[in-house]
Design a protein around this motif. Structure first.
Motif, mmCIF file in Angstrom:
data_model
loop_
_atom_site.group_PDB
_atom_site.id
_atom_site.type_symbol
_atom_site.label_atom_id
_atom_site.label_comp_id
_atom_site.label_asym_id
_atom_site.label_seq_id
_atom_site.Cartn_x
_atom_site.Cartn_y
_atom_site.Cartn_z
ATOM 1 N N THR A 112 2.300 -9.844 -7.241
ATOM 2 C CA THR A 112 2.267 -8.426 -6.895
ATOM 3 C C THR A 112 1.106 -8.186 -5.934
ATOM 4 O OG1 THR A 112 3.216 -7.771 -9.024
ATOM 5 C CG2 THR A 112 2.057 -6.073 -7.769
ATOM 6 N N ILE A 113 1.418 -7.706 -4.739
ATOM 7 C CA ILE A 113 0.408 -7.436 -3.713
ATOM 8 C C ILE A 113 -0.016 -5.974 -3.820
ATOM 9 C CG2 ILE A 113 -0.165 -7.613 -1.282
ATOM 10 C CD1 ILE A 113 0.690 -10.252 -2.663
ATOM 11 N N SER A 114 -1.318 -5.755 -3.985
ATOM 12 C CA SER A 114 -1.842 -4.398 -4.161
ATOM 13 C C SER A 114 -2.754 -4.013 -3.005
ATOM 14 C CB SER A 114 -2.619 -4.307 -5.477
ATOM 15 O OG SER A 114 -1.788 -4.630 -6.577
ATOM 16 N N ALA A 115 -2.950 -2.706 -2.849
ATOM 17 C CA ALA A 115 -3.836 -2.196 -1.802
ATOM 18 C C ALA A 115 -5.279 -2.533 -2.143
ATOM 19 C CB ALA A 115 -3.658 -0.694 -1.660
ATOM 20 N N GLU A 116 -6.077 -2.840 -1.122
ATOM 21 C CA GLU A 116 -7.494 -3.128 -1.302
ATOM 22 C C GLU A 116 -8.372 -2.063 -0.655
ATOM 23 O OE1 GLU A 116 -8.605 -7.511 -1.315
ATOM 24 O OE2 GLU A 116 -6.877 -7.513 0.024
ATOM 25 N N SER A 117 -7.738 -0.933 -0.281
ATOM 26 C CA SER A 117 -8.482 0.153 0.339
ATOM 27 C C SER A 117 -7.795 1.473 0.007
ATOM 28 C CB SER A 117 -8.549 -0.057 1.857
ATOM 29 O OG SER A 117 -9.331 0.940 2.471
ATOM 30 N N ASN A 118 -8.484 2.580 0.252
ATOM 31 C CA ASN A 118 -7.935 3.902 -0.007
ATOM 32 C C ASN A 118 -7.545 4.574 1.306
ATOM 33 O OD1 ASN A 118 -8.657 3.560 -2.765
ATOM 34 N ND2 ASN A 118 -10.725 4.293 -2.325
ATOM 35 N N GLY A 119 -6.476 5.378 1.263
ATOM 36 C CA GLY A 119 -6.100 6.118 2.460
ATOM 37 C C GLY A 119 -4.595 6.197 2.647
ATOM 38 N N LYS A 120 -4.210 6.751 3.784
ATOM 39 C CA LYS A 120 -2.786 6.910 4.107
ATOM 40 C C LYS A 120 -2.225 5.598 4.635
ATOM 41 C CE LYS A 120 -1.407 10.715 6.029
ATOM 42 N NZ LYS A 120 -1.165 11.789 7.027
ATOM 43 N N LEU A 121 -1.037 5.262 4.178
ATOM 44 C CA LEU A 121 -0.362 4.041 4.611
ATOM 45 C C LEU A 121 0.313 4.311 5.952
ATOM 46 C CD1 LEU A 121 0.013 1.196 3.433
ATOM 47 C CD2 LEU A 121 2.143 1.979 2.406
ATOM 48 N N LEU A 122 -0.414 4.043 7.036
ATOM 49 C CA LEU A 122 0.097 4.375 8.372
ATOM 50 C C LEU A 122 1.268 3.492 8.783
ATOM 51 C CD1 LEU A 122 -3.247 4.953 10.329
ATOM 52 C CD2 LEU A 122 -1.745 6.652 9.266
ATOM 53 N N GLN A 123 1.250 2.255 8.331
ATOM 54 C CA GLN A 123 2.317 1.306 8.696
ATOM 55 C C GLN A 123 2.631 0.434 7.488
ATOM 56 O OE1 GLN A 123 1.273 -1.329 11.908
ATOM 57 N NE2 GLN A 123 3.025 -2.670 11.557
ATOM 58 N N VAL B 191 1.674 -6.928 7.465
ATOM 59 C CA VAL B 191 2.824 -6.126 7.023
ATOM 60 C C VAL B 191 2.498 -4.639 6.910
ATOM 61 C CG1 VAL B 191 3.848 -8.065 5.785
ATOM 62 C CG2 VAL B 191 2.291 -6.525 4.576
ATOM 63 N N GLY B 192 1.223 -4.264 7.047
ATOM 64 C CA GLY B 192 0.894 -2.851 6.906
ATOM 65 C C GLY B 192 -0.517 -2.537 7.358
ATOM 66 N N LEU B 193 -0.796 -1.227 7.459
ATOM 67 C CA LEU B 193 -2.118 -0.761 7.865
ATOM 68 C C LEU B 193 -2.440 0.538 7.143
ATOM 69 C CD1 LEU B 193 -4.619 -0.919 9.749
ATOM 70 C CD2 LEU B 193 -3.303 0.412 11.418
ATOM 71 N N ILE B 194 -3.624 0.587 6.533
ATOM 72 C CA ILE B 194 -4.111 1.795 5.869
ATOM 73 C C ILE B 194 -5.088 2.498 6.806
ATOM 74 C CG2 ILE B 194 -5.381 2.659 3.853
ATOM 75 C CD1 ILE B 194 -4.411 0.182 2.331
ATOM 76 N N GLU C 142 2.600 7.311 2.730
ATOM 77 C CA GLU C 142 2.163 7.668 1.388
ATOM 78 C C GLU C 142 0.661 7.407 1.268
ATOM 79 O OE1 GLU C 142 6.233 6.710 -1.189
ATOM 80 O OE2 GLU C 142 4.387 5.561 -1.523
ATOM 81 N N ILE C 143 0.004 8.150 0.350
ATOM 82 C CA ILE C 143 -1.409 7.928 0.085
ATOM 83 C C ILE C 143 -1.522 6.819 -0.960
ATOM 84 C CG2 ILE C 143 -3.558 8.932 -0.724
ATOM 85 C CD1 ILE C 143 -2.589 10.059 1.925
ATOM 86 N N THR C 144 -2.288 5.803 -0.616
ATOM 87 C CA THR C 144 -2.472 4.684 -1.533
ATOM 88 C C THR C 144 -3.936 4.598 -1.942
ATOM 89 O OG1 THR C 144 -2.011 2.333 -1.875
ATOM 90 C CG2 THR C 144 -2.929 2.959 0.258
ATOM 91 N N SER C 145 -4.221 3.770 -2.921
ATOM 92 C CA SER C 145 -5.591 3.617 -3.417
ATOM 93 C C SER C 145 -5.823 2.172 -3.824
ATOM 94 C CB SER C 145 -5.839 4.551 -4.604
ATOM 95 O OG SER C 145 -4.923 4.273 -5.656
ATOM 96 N N PHE C 146 -7.099 1.841 -4.013
ATOM 97 C CA PHE C 146 -7.460 0.464 -4.358
ATOM 98 C C PHE C 146 -6.755 0.041 -5.646
ATOM 99 C CE2 PHE C 146 -10.013 -2.752 -6.441
ATOM 100 C CZ PHE C 146 -10.287 -3.627 -5.407
ATOM 101 N N GLY C 147 -6.065 -1.111 -5.597
ATOM 102 C CA GLY C 147 -5.387 -1.642 -6.777
ATOM 103 C C GLY C 147 -3.965 -1.150 -6.968
ATOM 104 N N LYS C 148 -3.507 -0.214 -6.141
ATOM 105 C CA LYS C 148 -2.134 0.291 -6.293
ATOM 106 C C LYS C 148 -1.137 -0.745 -5.766
ATOM 107 C CE LYS C 148 0.921 4.124 -5.060
ATOM 108 N NZ LYS C 148 1.042 5.407 -4.322
ATOM 109 N N PRO C 149 -0.122 -1.130 -6.562
ATOM 110 C CA PRO C 149 0.859 -2.128 -6.110
ATOM 111 C C PRO C 149 1.647 -1.634 -4.892
ATOM 112 C CG PRO C 149 0.976 -1.838 -8.489
ATOM 113 C CD PRO C 149 0.107 -0.732 -7.967
ATOM 114 N N LEU C 150 1.839 -2.533 -3.935
ATOM 115 C CA LEU C 150 2.601 -2.213 -2.727
ATOM 116 C C LEU C 150 3.963 -2.919 -2.715
ATOM 117 C CD1 LEU C 150 -0.281 -2.476 -0.097
ATOM 118 C CD2 LEU C 150 0.645 -0.406 -1.145
ATOM 119 N N TYR C 151 3.967 -4.193 -3.112
ATOM 120 C CA TYR C 151 5.240 -4.912 -3.189
ATOM 121 C C TYR C 151 5.067 -6.168 -4.026
ATOM 122 C CZ TYR C 151 3.317 -7.905 0.565
ATOM 123 O OH TYR C 151 2.541 -8.757 1.312
#
Length: 298
Positions: free
Chosen positions: A39-50, A65-68, A193-202
């Protein structure tokens, strides 16, 4: 006589078939296919621009695969860099004072050497030597005083450098880089979407190689070992499809048969878990039931 021989021949064939079925109609282990899921999770906080992935997509390790959103981090870094430059200018002024004092010290030491030589030849006085020694001591004290003033400035610059490094790390982690080769199983987020540290992405798993977890009885342990080749079979319409497998792990302790086994009698027996690695040709899926056959490699 011919009829008797024919009947005996039929009975012999039937007996042979029954004997073969009794020995080979039951697999040595039953289980389901698994894969190592990450499970790949976000390592930063903010809007998921890509966020450019889809379920079922195969992604290589190292693919972006993405940019915050990093605007706030970038602005904070600019602020710290400006503060560092301002503080560094103060340090430069202090260092220039030290350089001036060191130049004065060098001149005073040259004068001291000259006076010492004059004193040896009775051309100088002790007072001249005492005066120059006093001047050298004063300059040394001034240098130490200025260096003491510079120490807090250098510590502040060091602290700012650490903060800048921390922000650079956060900026780097705002770029979502896929860490393993595999196929996307589940997608948990969407762009903007707004993501945060530790939130699962895929969730991703390498499906090129599957693991079949089967359970064998204690009496079967003697006939299996790690590295052994076995045959794995799955349902394929009215027939069975065979794969080559390798035993890669055998449990060191027994456990009760899992509830996925059909009969209650078998579920209360103690068995050992075994993992079999199988090369996937695309037909194997996570959770698919399969059979393991020992000494029946095809």
């Amino acid at each position: 006589m011919k009829i008797t021989k024919l009947i005996l021949g039929i009975l012999l064939i039937a007996s042979t078939l029954i004997s073969c079925n009794n020995n080979n109609d039951k697999a040595d282990g039953y289980g389901n296919f698994e894969a190592t899921e990450t499970t790949i999770s976000a390592e930063s906080n903010g809007k998921l621009l890509q966020f450019s992935i889809e379920e079922g997509q195969t992604i290589q390790k190292g693919t972006v695969v993405g940019l915050i959103d990093t605007i706030q981090l970038a602005l904070k870094k600019e602020q710290l860099v400006a503060s560092k430059n301002s503080i560094s200018s103060k340090s430069k002024n202090v260092l220039s004072q030290i350089n001036v004092l060191k130049a004065q010290l060098k001149t005073a030491e040259i004068s001291k050497t000259r006076i010492e030589n004059l004193l040896k030849s009775n051309a100088g006085t002790q007072k001249q030597l005492d005066d120059i020694n006093g001047q050298v001591n004063v300059i040394n004290q001034q240098i130490k005083s200025v260096e003491t003033q510079n120490a807090p400035i250098l510590n502040e610059i060091k602290s700012i450098n650490a903060q800048i490094s921390q922000l650079e790390d956060q900026l780097q982690k705002s770029i979502i880089i896929n860490p393993v080769n595999g196929t996307v199983l589940v997608k948990y987020a969407e762009p903007y979407e707004i993501t945060s540290f530790g939130k699962p992405l895929y969730k991703i798993a390498d499906l090129n190689t599957m693991e079949l977890r089967v359970y064998v009885s204690e009496t079967q342990l003697a006939s299996i070992k790690i590295g052994q080749n076995v045959t794995v079979k799955i349902d394929n319409g009215d027939t069975m499809k065979s794969y080559k497998g390798i035993i890669t792990w055998i449990a060191s302790e027994a456990e009760f048969t899992p509830k996925i086994i059909q009969t209650k009698e078998e579920r209360v027996n103690l068995v050992y878990a075994v993992k079999v690695t199988v090369k996937n040709d695309g037909g194997l899926k996570i959770g698919m039931p399969a059979e393991m056959w020992i000494n029946n490699i095809q």
